[in-house]
Design a protein around this motif. Structure first.
Motif, mmCIF file in Angstrom:
data_model
loop_
_atom_site.group_PDB
_atom_site.id
_atom_site.type_symbol
_atom_site.label_atom_id
_atom_site.label_comp_id
_atom_site.label_asym_id
_atom_site.label_seq_id
_atom_site.Cartn_x
_atom_site.Cartn_y
_atom_site.Cartn_z
ATOM 1 N N ASN A 1 9.870 1.709 7.463
ATOM 2 C CA ASN A 1 8.772 1.714 8.499
ATOM 3 C C ASN A 1 7.888 0.485 8.069
ATOM 4 O OD1 ASN A 1 8.976 4.829 8.678
ATOM 5 N ND2 ASN A 1 8.083 5.329 6.336
ATOM 6 N N LYS A 2 7.494 0.041 9.393
ATOM 7 C CA LYS A 2 6.171 -0.798 9.413
ATOM 8 C C LYS A 2 5.684 -0.406 8.169
ATOM 9 C CE LYS A 2 6.394 -3.352 12.833
ATOM 10 N NZ LYS A 2 6.088 -3.633 14.372
ATOM 11 N N PRO A 3 4.753 -2.356 7.793
ATOM 12 C CA PRO A 3 4.111 -1.260 7.348
ATOM 13 C C PRO A 3 2.028 -1.113 8.120
ATOM 14 C CG PRO A 3 4.267 -3.945 6.340
ATOM 15 C CD PRO A 3 5.258 -3.395 8.182
ATOM 16 N N SER A 4 1.700 0.021 7.217
ATOM 17 C CA SER A 4 0.440 0.615 8.508
ATOM 18 C C SER A 4 -0.966 -0.072 7.456
ATOM 19 C CB SER A 4 0.616 1.467 9.873
ATOM 20 O OG SER A 4 0.826 2.713 8.086
ATOM 21 N N ALA A 5 -2.092 1.000 8.287
ATOM 22 C CA ALA A 5 -2.770 1.142 7.265
ATOM 23 C C ALA A 5 -2.614 2.134 6.112
ATOM 24 C CB ALA A 5 -4.412 1.353 8.049
ATOM 25 N N GLN A 6 -1.803 3.219 6.496
ATOM 26 C CA GLN A 6 -1.674 4.572 5.659
ATOM 27 C C GLN A 6 -0.715 3.610 4.810
ATOM 28 O OE1 GLN A 6 -1.532 5.373 9.328
ATOM 29 N NE2 GLN A 6 -3.551 6.127 9.008
ATOM 30 N N ASN A 7 0.265 2.878 5.337
ATOM 31 C CA ASN A 7 1.230 2.396 4.249
ATOM 32 C C ASN A 7 1.523 1.025 3.971
ATOM 33 O OD1 ASN A 7 3.288 2.620 2.667
ATOM 34 N ND2 ASN A 7 4.946 3.424 3.923
ATOM 35 N N PRO A 8 0.013 0.713 3.141
ATOM 36 C CA PRO A 8 0.260 -1.012 3.435
ATOM 37 C C PRO A 8 1.720 -1.858 3.135
ATOM 38 C CG PRO A 8 -1.204 -0.052 1.824
ATOM 39 C CD PRO A 8 -0.753 0.773 2.092
ATOM 40 N N ASN A 9 2.577 -0.722 1.817
ATOM 41 C CA ASN A 9 3.854 -1.940 2.294
ATOM 42 C C ASN A 9 4.942 -1.907 2.560
ATOM 43 O OD1 ASN A 9 2.504 -2.973 -0.052
ATOM 44 N ND2 ASN A 9 2.395 -0.755 -1.490
ATOM 45 N N GLY A 10 5.173 -0.607 3.616
ATOM 46 C CA GLY A 10 5.867 -0.262 4.234
ATOM 47 C C GLY A 10 6.812 0.422 3.367
ATOM 48 N N GLY A 11 8.141 -0.143 3.653
ATOM 49 C CA GLY A 11 9.365 0.517 3.109
ATOM 50 C C GLY A 11 10.246 1.698 3.914
#
Length: 108
Positions: free
Chosen positions: A48-58
């Motif tokens: 997953n790329k970093p996004s507003a909901q998931n700032p770290n990605g992973g």
């Protein structure tokens, strides 16, 4: 579209593939593609790329679909894998039954 021997909520045993020998509960059945998703089995990694909901990605692990021919229903009575048959009950309704024990299988 064919009738399938597995339904949502059934406990199944994987008989081939990377998850061979493991048991799990069916979360979803795709009748058109004849595939099932089993809880906790056949995991795939999604980056997953970093996004507003998931700032770290992973990396997240999710269940991938398995073809229905690679799973076998587990008999609720004995806990052993069994083939599934269909027969009519007193009301004339088709019911699934275990070929190994002969007992009716409760739906989902």
């Amino acid at each position: 579209m064919a009738k399938l021997h597995i339904k949502k909520g059934d406990t199944v045993l994987v008989i081939s593939g990377n998850s061979k020998g493991k048991k799990g509960k069916v979360l979803e059945v795709n009748k058109a593609k004849e595939r099932v998703i089993i809880e906790g089995l056949n995991l795939m990694s999604k980056h997953n790329k970093p996004s507003a909901q998931n700032p770290n990605g992973g990396i997240t692990k999710t269940e991938a679909a398995i073809h229905i021919s690679n799973v076998m229903l587990v008999d609720p009575a004995s806990g052993d894998p069994t083939r599934v048959g269909r027969k009519r009950d007193e009301d004339g309704k088709l019911q699934r039954y275990s070929k190994k024990s002969g007992q009716l299988i409760k739906n989902g």
